[in-house]
Scaffold this active site. Structure first.
Site, PDB file in Angstrom:
ATOM      1  N   ASP A  91      48.721  90.928  -5.482  1.00 53.87           N
ATOM      2  CA  ASP A  91      48.412  90.218  -4.256  1.00 53.87           C
ATOM      3  C   ASP A  91      47.112  90.800  -3.714  1.00 53.87           C
ATOM      4  O   ASP A  91      46.723  91.927  -4.052  1.00 53.87           O
ATOM      5  CB  ASP A  91      49.545  90.372  -3.244  1.00 53.87           C
ATOM      6  CG  ASP A  91      49.587  89.220  -2.252  1.00 53.87           C
ATOM      7  OD1 ASP A  91      48.560  88.539  -2.080  1.00 53.87           O
ATOM      8  OD2 ASP A  91      50.651  89.002  -1.642  1.00 53.87           O
ATOM      9  N   TRP A  92      46.426  90.033  -2.878  1.00 54.58           N
ATOM     10  CA  TRP A  92      45.063  90.388  -2.470  1.00 54.58           C
ATOM     11  C   TRP A  92      45.082  91.652  -1.614  1.00 54.58           C
ATOM     12  O   TRP A  92      45.599  91.664  -0.502  1.00 54.58           O
ATOM     13  CB  TRP A  92      44.437  89.205  -1.745  1.00 54.58           C
ATOM     14  CG  TRP A  92      43.662  88.285  -2.633  1.00 54.58           C
ATOM     15  CD1 TRP A  92      42.391  87.837  -2.403  1.00 54.58           C
ATOM     16  CD2 TRP A  92      44.047  87.715  -3.884  1.00 54.58           C
ATOM     17  NE1 TRP A  92      41.977  87.021  -3.439  1.00 54.58           N
ATOM     18  CE2 TRP A  92      42.971  86.928  -4.357  1.00 54.58           C
ATOM     19  CE3 TRP A  92      45.196  87.785  -4.666  1.00 54.58           C
ATOM     20  CZ2 TRP A  92      43.006  86.231  -5.556  1.00 54.58           C
ATOM     21  CZ3 TRP A  92      45.252  87.082  -5.864  1.00 54.58           C
ATOM     22  CH2 TRP A  92      44.162  86.322  -6.302  1.00 54.58           C
TER      23      TRP A  92
END
Length: 859
Positions: free
Chosen positions: A225-226
């Protein structure tokens, strides 16, 4: 043409260990690195799952917006969801996107989860089947899907740091199960979440290897995930393959040094790079080919907008939901399925999806409404005119031409009946972004706002007209110090307006040169959804005169660590509640039927926040009660992505759950209201009457830790275990006909390790043709193990004419009979009697039979 693993290894051999390591870090926010030595281009990623935004948050780059994921699960229709996946693939191709960050396979564990609109359901079987269908639909057209967020990322509170403690059996049988189904469907990427599980952050967790890569055989890419990667060696030694975003972060040069120094083994990096090249080969991004980024046939590459003329594609009936997740195209081979449909041809399909997912919760013979017997229809509520089409957060897109409930009803009744709209009291909630319908760019005089980028001395470096006050990623130019939004507001209502600016850092807001607010507002979180998408606003009030223009100027300094969002918000004075209710009552009392629309607000359901309650607010509840008292033919339409309390549900003539219905919401709901389409939805999540009744509610960690103490018993399983009755059970939903369950046939014996075929005879006892979702549950009351009271094992949909009898054939897979043995760390199937139940919901199973599960040598 596919690329073999031998060819992948040959290309890998052309890269130095350093080059391989550098490949594994993003090049930009949404792109991976290119590598000329192997003719690898950048891969472009975009958020989903209800639309495809592309790389920029720009309202001028519109996207086709489908119903929310919770609405897609409510269809219980895998064939339809596959078709919708094809629409998403067409959008991705049109926007030059290779990888769509969808579906979200986390579960509705607590009704307070703020991101439930983006997830599918509370049940692992339903989530797995619908999620796998979306994966197949997307990937059939050469766009890679991403199963997220692996794993147990089921709430938003402290999601970046929360340590979820979940037992091994519940983890395997409940939370990992939908991801296993996605891998079986051939998903190309799996996203590791922000959270930790059992003490280890997911980007460094052993679960990325076992069971994902070892037991399940996943040979795709595990992407973070970012911003979820917070260290170099621990994550690199684990099963994570790609760290996003870039170019900065704990991998990149740091990972290359760690490999050179021996802190990270070269074979581990080789495996990660091999997976990335395999994905690129599947996407046609190796060897100079550029297959997936080519435009959709017949549409120019730079075609603006997602919606063109409605070609009517996909308007035929759905084929039902009988299939089980199967493997997609072989890895390394480009799919050979049909070409993606043009995005503009998808409006009819998007509209049909609205009706297919709409859930008729209650009906006192009010629906469907007959236009031939209507002189006046009162449409009431702020959500009627501005229907909320999507939830908040990174999944948001800018749709073109949203159809509100009011729009849909007016279009249906034009020339046939009078439609009166009364907004009623304003729903509780913060002021929304500045409405482009009420402001103009002061430089051009055209609708919208003026965006300016200024240097440290206040000189203009860049300027452009934008459509509204929500600017999430404005174009940055060299030397930019401040972002400024100017708008000439023409108030239609005089009085005390609520004005503000949302964002972090040093901000100011003026009206006609008078300072309303000024100060430094440091970030209260590092959650990217809050920092860059949905930051809090700082408010002030100003007395404005109706019809007299006011110049608003909002400024925010672009300091490091303050995010990318700048939002100018404005709300007129709230109307008097008593007077608004009285106006709604008068309109409803004078009408032949009333449609009152209520729902959640922008900050009520959003990524980055969990809800604190399920109430729609006192004013909206009062509105429904007042309208229902004034007109017994009142339809209450609920516009939310997840459960809300409906204290007036017994008073309304009908209650219709619209979800967040996407851009075609008003048209699809009008089809249901006036009987052109049956409400096809069944609840994917149990709805409590009041929050206190729900067996599982906690989303807030204690000391950084969130214990999943309920084990296997979430959702309807928990309600059954605690002998509680909800407002509406998982699987509940009415149509426009009635059904009688007449006979259940099961084999007397099945072997451990085998599935079984269940047949359910049902009769349409109503006056209309209809569709019924036949649900099969299992129970093991004599089991020596901890078991749910019953659990969903399979389902299928049947259609029948009035009076017709049909037999639903439901295949119960072997996985529904097995359990995870903690002692043996393996799947096992318990021998002995098993009850099979069939019915319309988890709380309505009138038919029961028994099958004996006998052991086999292998089992």
């Amino acid at each position: 043409m596919g690329t073999s693993d031998e060819e992948i290894d040959r290309l890998l051999g052309k890269l130095t260990p350093r080059a391989r390591a550098l490949l594994l870090n993003g090049a930009t926010t949404w792109r991976t690195r290119a590598e000329p030595a192997v003719e690898l281009r950048e891969l472009v990623m975009s958020d989903g799952p209800a639309g495809v935004r592309g790389e920029a948050w720009d309202e001028r780059s519109t996207s086709l917006l489908l119903p929310s994921a919770s609405a897609l699960a409510a269809t219980w229709d895998e064939a339809l969801v596959e078709d919708l996946g094809g629409l998403l693939a067409a959008e991705a191709r049109r926007k030059g996107v290779d990888v769509l960050l969808a579906p979200t396979l986390n579960l509705h564990r607590s009704p307070l989860g703020g991101r439930h609109f983006e997830c599918l359901s509370e049940d692992p079987e339903l989530t797995g089947r619908i999620g796998a269908a979306l994966v197949r639909g997307i990937q059939a057209h050469g766009v890679a899907a991403t199963a997220k967020h692996y794993v147990a990322n089921d709430s938003e509170t402290d999601r970046l740091t929360v340590d979820v403690r979940v037992g091994e059996r519940a983890l395997r049988e409940v939370y990992l199960a939908p991801f296993e189904a996605a891998v079986a469907a051939g998903v190309r990427l799996v996203m590791a979440g922000y959270n930790a599980v059992n003490g280890t952050t997911m980007t460094a967790n052993a679960l990325l290897t076992d069971p994902l890569k070892s037991e399940w055989g996943f040979d795709g890419v595990v992407v973070s995930d970012w911003g979820a990667v917070r260290g170099t060696t621990g994550t690199a030694r684990a099963g994570l393959d790609l760290a996003m975003p870039g170019p900065d972060g704990p991998w990149g040069e740091a990972l290359a040094r760690a490999v050179a120094e021996g802190a990270v083994p070269e074979p581990a990096v080789d495996d990660k790079a091999r997976r990335l090249l395999r994905l690129a080969a599947w996407l046609g991004a190796l060897g100079g080919r550029d297959v997936s980024r080519s435009p959709v046939p017949g549409r120019p590459a730079d075609s603006p907008g997602a919606e063109g003329a409605d070609g009517g594609a996909g308007a035929g009936p759905s084929s039902g939901a009988e299939g089980l997740p199967g493997r997609g195209p072989a890895h390394g081979a480009k799919p050979s399925g049909p070409r993606p449909r043009r995005a503009g041809d998808g409006r009819a399909l998007a509209r049909r999806a609205v009706a297919a997912g709409a859930v008729l919760l209650a009906n006192k013979d009010v629906l469907p409404l007959d236009p031939e017997h209507l002189g006046t229809v009162a449409v009431i509520g702020a959500h009627a005119a501005r229907t909320r089409t999507q939830g908040g957060g990174s999944a948001g897109v800018f749709p073109r031409g949203e159809v509100s409930v009011l729009d849909g009803i007016r279009a249906e009744l034009r020339g046939r009946a009078r439609v009166v709209h009364v907004p009623g009291p304003r729903p509780d909630g913060p002021a929304p972004p500045l409405d482009p319908d009420t402001c103009t760019d002061p430089r051009s005089g055209l609708p919208g706002v003026l965006l300016r980028m200024l240097d440290a001395d206040g000189r203009e470096l860049y300027a452009e007209r934008r459509r509204g006050g929500r600017l999430l990623e404005p174009r940055l130019v060299p030397g930019a110090h401040t972002v400024e939004i100017r708008a000439r507001l023409c108030p239609r209502t005089g009085g005390s307006w609520s004005l503000g600016v949302a964002g972090f850092g040093r901000m100011s807001l003026t009206t006609d040169g008078r300072t309303l607010l000024e100060g430094d507002f440091p970030p209260s979180t590092d959650d990217p959804a809050v920092m860059h998408v949905n930051p809090p606003a700082q408010y002030a009030t100003a007395d404005l005169t109706a019809g007299r223009d006011t110049l608003l100027v909002a400024r925010r300094e672009l300091a490091p660590g303050t995010g990318r969002a700048t939002v100018l918000v404005a709300a007129p004075p709230a109307p008097d509640v008593t007077a608004s209710l009285a106006e709604a009552v008068r309109a409803a009392g004078a009408a032949d039927a009333a449609v009152v629309v209520v729902g959640t607000t922008e900050h009520g359901e959003s990524e980055g926040y969990d809800r604190t309650d399920l109430a729609l607010g006192a004013t909206q509840d009062a509105l429904v009660r007042a309208v229902a008292a004034a007109n017994p033919r009142t339809v209450a339409v609920v516009n939310s992505g997840g459960p809300v309390e409906l204290p007036w549900r017994e008073q309304a003539g009908a209650v219709l759950l619209a979800w967040f219905p996407g851009q075609e919401g008003g048209g699809g709901l009008a089809d249901v209201l006036f009987g052109h389409a049956e409400p096809g939805g069944r609840l994917p999540t149990t709805w409590p009457a009041v929050l206190a009744d729900a067996p599982v509610t906690r989303t807030r960690p204690d000391g950084g830790r969130l214990d999943y103490d309920e084990g296997l018993h979430l959702g309807h399983r928990g309600w059954l275990r605690h002998h509680r009755t909800p407002a509406y059970w998982f699987g509940h939903g009415l149509g426009y006909t009635t059904w009688r369950y007449e006979e259940l046939t099961v084999p007397p014996v099945t072997r451990a390790g085998d599935g079984l075929t269940v047949r359910v005879r049902v009769r349409n006892t109503g006056a209309r043709a209809g569709r019924e979702v036949v649900q099969v549950y299992l129970a093991r009351p004599a089991s020596a193990l901890d078991r749910p009271a019953r659990w969903l094992a399979g389902y299928t949909a049947v259609r029948a004419r009035p009076g017709e009898t049909v037999t639903a054939t439901v295949r119960v897979p072997a996985r529904a009979l097995r359990h995870w043995s903690v002692a043996e760390h393996a799947w096992r199937t318990e021998a002995g009697p098993c009850r099979v139940l069939a019915g319309r919901s988890a709380g309505d199973v009138p038919l029961a039979a028994e099958v004996e599960v006998v052991p086999t040598a292998s089992a």
